[in-house]
Motif scaffolding. Structure first.
Motif, short mmCIF file in Angstrom:
data_model
loop_
_atom_site.label_atom_id
_atom_site.label_comp_id
_atom_site.label_asym_id
_atom_site.label_seq_id
_atom_site.Cartn_x
_atom_site.Cartn_y
_atom_site.Cartn_z
N VAL A 104 0.82 -1.21 0.00
CA VAL A 104 0.00 0.00 0.00
C VAL A 104 0.86 1.26 0.00
O VAL A 104 0.85 2.04 -0.96
CB VAL A 104 -0.96 0.03 1.20
CG1 VAL A 104 -1.79 1.32 1.18
CG2 VAL A 104 -1.88 -1.18 1.18
N PHE A 105 1.63 1.48 1.06
CA PHE A 105 2.33 2.75 1.22
C PHE A 105 3.46 2.94 0.20
O PHE A 105 3.60 4.01 -0.39
CB PHE A 105 2.88 2.88 2.65
CG PHE A 105 1.80 2.85 3.70
CD1 PHE A 105 0.76 3.77 3.67
CD2 PHE A 105 1.81 1.90 4.71
CE1 PHE A 105 -0.23 3.76 4.63
CE2 PHE A 105 0.81 1.87 5.67
CZ PHE A 105 -0.22 2.80 5.63
N LEU A 106 4.30 1.91 0.01
CA LEU A 106 5.39 2.03 -0.96
C LEU A 106 4.87 2.25 -2.38
O LEU A 106 5.37 3.14 -3.09
CB LEU A 106 6.30 0.81 -0.89
CG LEU A 106 7.48 0.80 -1.87
CD1 LEU A 106 8.37 2.02 -1.64
CD2 LEU A 106 8.29 -0.49 -1.73
N PRO A 107 3.87 1.47 -2.86
CA PRO A 107 3.33 1.76 -4.20
C PRO A 107 2.79 3.19 -4.33
O PRO A 107 2.95 3.81 -5.39
CB PRO A 107 2.22 0.72 -4.35
CG PRO A 107 2.65 -0.42 -3.50
CD PRO A 107 3.31 0.22 -2.31
N ARG A 108 2.17 3.71 -3.26
CA ARG A 108 1.68 5.08 -3.31
C ARG A 108 2.83 6.07 -3.47
O ARG A 108 2.75 7.01 -4.26
CB ARG A 108 0.89 5.40 -2.05
CG ARG A 108 -0.50 4.76 -1.98
CD ARG A 108 -1.17 5.14 -0.67
NE ARG A 108 -2.49 4.51 -0.54
CZ ARG A 108 -3.24 4.60 0.56
NH1 ARG A 108 -2.80 5.31 1.60
NH2 ARG A 108 -4.41 4.00 0.62
N ARG A 109 3.91 5.87 -2.72
CA ARG A 109 5.05 6.77 -2.81
C ARG A 109 5.72 6.68 -4.17
O ARG A 109 6.15 7.69 -4.74
CB ARG A 109 6.07 6.47 -1.69
CG ARG A 109 5.53 6.72 -0.29
CD ARG A 109 6.64 6.86 0.74
NE ARG A 109 7.58 5.76 0.76
CZ ARG A 109 7.40 4.63 1.44
NH1 ARG A 109 6.29 4.47 2.17
NH2 ARG A 109 8.31 3.66 1.42
N LEU A 110 5.83 5.44 -4.69
CA LEU A 110 6.43 5.27 -6.01
C LEU A 110 5.58 5.95 -7.08
O LEU A 110 6.12 6.58 -8.01
CB LEU A 110 6.57 3.77 -6.32
CG LEU A 110 7.64 3.02 -5.53
CD1 LEU A 110 7.55 1.52 -5.80
CD2 LEU A 110 9.03 3.53 -5.86
N ALA A 111 4.26 5.83 -6.96
CA ALA A 111 3.37 6.47 -7.94
C ALA A 111 3.49 7.98 -7.86
O ALA A 111 3.51 8.68 -8.88
CB ALA A 111 1.94 6.03 -7.70
N ALA A 112 3.56 8.52 -6.61
CA ALA A 112 3.69 9.97 -6.44
C ALA A 112 5.03 10.46 -7.00
O ALA A 112 5.10 11.52 -7.64
CB ALA A 112 3.57 10.33 -4.96
N ALA A 113 6.10 9.69 -6.76
CA ALA A 113 7.42 10.07 -7.29
C ALA A 113 7.43 10.02 -8.81
O ALA A 113 8.01 10.89 -9.48
CB ALA A 113 8.49 9.16 -6.72
N ALA A 114 6.78 9.00 -9.38
CA ALA A 114 6.71 8.89 -10.84
C ALA A 114 5.90 10.04 -11.43
O ALA A 114 6.26 10.59 -12.49
CB ALA A 114 6.08 7.55 -11.23
N ALA A 115 4.82 10.41 -10.76
CA ALA A 115 4.01 11.53 -11.24
C ALA A 115 4.81 12.83 -11.20
O ALA A 115 4.72 13.66 -12.14
CB ALA A 115 2.75 11.66 -10.39
N LEU A 116 5.60 13.02 -10.12
CA LEU A 116 6.43 14.22 -10.02
C LEU A 116 7.47 14.25 -11.14
O LEU A 116 7.69 15.31 -11.77
CB LEU A 116 7.12 14.25 -8.66
CG LEU A 116 8.04 15.45 -8.38
CD1 LEU A 116 7.22 16.74 -8.35
CD2 LEU A 116 8.79 15.25 -7.07
#
Length: 322
Positions: free
Chosen positions: A49-61
Motif C-alpha cells: 500500500v504505502f510504498l506503491p503510493r510513494r512510487l506512484a507519487a514520485a513517478a508523477a512528479l
C-alpha cells in the motif's frame, strides 16, 4: 498512521514499565508474538500500500517535471533550475512510524523464530542448582530437544527426544505458569521416587552416590557436603546439608497428583503419574521443587538446558554442563 503508531509504542512502554516495576506479570512469549504480528501488518501495508503510493507519487512528479521541461524547450528555454530530485527523494523516504514498525519486522521475526523453536536464553536467579549452575549463569535452552511446540500456547505438535532422568529442564512453574523454573529431572512417568533421610531412591533402589571434597561457596564463604549422584546415564554433583532435618520444609499439601505422595518425618515418597515428572534441585536443602509443590506436567516443559554462554562474574563458567 503516525499518531496510531505513537499510541502503540506508548502502550508498549507502559506495559514494559509496569512489568519491570512488578505491577503485573508479563508474558514475554505473548509480547514477542504480538510484536511480530503487528510489525508484520505494517510490513505488508508498506509493501503493498504505502510504498506503491510513494512510487506512484514520485513517478508523477518526475513525469510532470519532464512535461514542464519539454514545454519550456519548445519555447527555446534549455537551462531550467529544478529541485525535483530532492523532492522525489523526500517522497520516497519512509516515515518514522514505518521505520520503527515495518523496518523492524525482519529482526523481530528472526528473534521470534529462534526463541520459539530453537534456543532461548535464561539467567539463573537462585542457588537451587548449585554446584551445576551458579547464580548469574546465562544459559541456553534447547527448545526443540523434546519436540516442537507452538509458541504462547506451548502445544506440542512434533515429538523428538523423550525426557530422560538426569536432564536439566526449564519448565513453567505449576503453581504460577508465568514463572519459569529450572531443576533436574529425577523421575519420569511410572517411577516410584523417594527422598528419605537426604538420600534419593528410584523404584526401591538407592541412587548411586559418591562423596567428593567439600564445596566452597565463595559468596557465603562456607563449605557444603558435596556428592556425585548417578541419575540416568550421566552423573552430576549435588550438595547436602546434614545439619538439617530429613524432611526440612516438606509437609503434606494439596497439588495435582498429591494422592500419589506420602510424607513422613524421614521424607517423601511419590509415584509419578503419566505425563508428569518429578524435579529436584542439585542444591538439595536449598531448593523448592517437586517435594514441595508436586509434579511438572508435560505441557509445562520449555526445553532442555545445556550450555552456559556467559557469566560476567566468572567467564570460566562458559561451557556445556550435565
Amino acid at each position: 498512521m503516525g499518531p496510531l503508531t505513537g499510541i502503540l509504542y506508548g502502550l508498549l512502554a507502559l506495559y514494559g514499565a509496569g512489568w519491570y516495576l512488578g505491577k503485573w506479570s508479563g508474558n514475554f512469549s505473548l509480547l514477542l508474538f504480538t510484536l511480530t504480528v503487528v510489525t508484520m501488518a505494517y510490513w505488508l501495508a508498506e509493501r503493498f500500500v504505502f510504498l506503491p503510493r510513494r512510487l506512484a507519487a514520485a513517478a508523477a512528479l518526475t513525469r510532470e517535471d519532464g512535461e514542464r521541461r519539454a514545454q519550456l524547450a519548445r519555447q527555446g528555454i534549455e537551462q531550467v533550475d529544478s529541485q525535483v530530485e530532492g523532492a522525489r527523494q523526500k517522497i520516497l523516504a519512509q516515515p518514522w512510524w514505518l521505520d520503527w514498525t515495518a523496518g523492524l519486522f525482519p529482526v523481530i521475526l528472526m528473534v521470534f523464530v529462534l526463541r520459539s523453536f530453537l534456543f532461548e536464553p535464561f539467567k539463573i536467579p537462585s542457588g537451587s542448582m548449585i554446584p551445576t549452575l551458579e547464580i548469574g549463569d546465562l544459559i541456553l535452552v534447547n527448545k526443540f530437544h523434546y519436540g516442537v511446540r507452538l509458541p504462547v500456547i506451548n502445544k506440542k505438535i512434533i515429538d523428538n527426544e523423550p525426557v530422560r532422568r538426569g536432564d536439566v529442564m526449564v519448565f513453567r512453574y505449576p503453581v504460577d505458569p508465568a514463572i519459569d523454573f529450572i531443576k533436574r529431572v529425577v523421575a519420569i512417568p511410572g517411577d516410584e521416587v523417594a527422598y528419605i533421610n537426604q538420600k534419593l531412591y528410584l523404584n526401591g533402589k538407592p541412587v548411586p552416590l559418591e562423596q567428593l571434597e567439600d564445596y566452597y561457596d565463595e559468596d557465603r564463604r562456607t563449605y557444603s557436603r558435596q556428592f556425585r549422584e548417578q541419575v540416568g546415564e550421566d552423573s552430576h554433583r549435588i550438595l547436602v546439608d546434614p545439619s538439617l532435618p530429613s524432611s526440612y520444609g516438606m509437609r503434606a499439601r494439596q497439588f495435582p497428583g498429591s494422592e500419589n505422595c506420602t510424607y513422613t518425618a524421614e521424607g517423601v515418597t511419590c509415584k509419578v503419574p503419566a505425563g508428569h515428572y518429578f524435579m529436584m534441585g542439585d542444591n538439595r536443602d536449598n531448593s523448592e521443587d517437586s517435594r514441595f509443590w508436586g509434579f511438572v506436567p508435560d505441557e509445562n516443559i520449555v526445553g532442555r538446558a545445556f550450555f552456559v554462554w556467559m557469566n560476567f562474574g566468572n567467564v570460566k563458567r562458559i561451557g556445556p554442563f550435565h
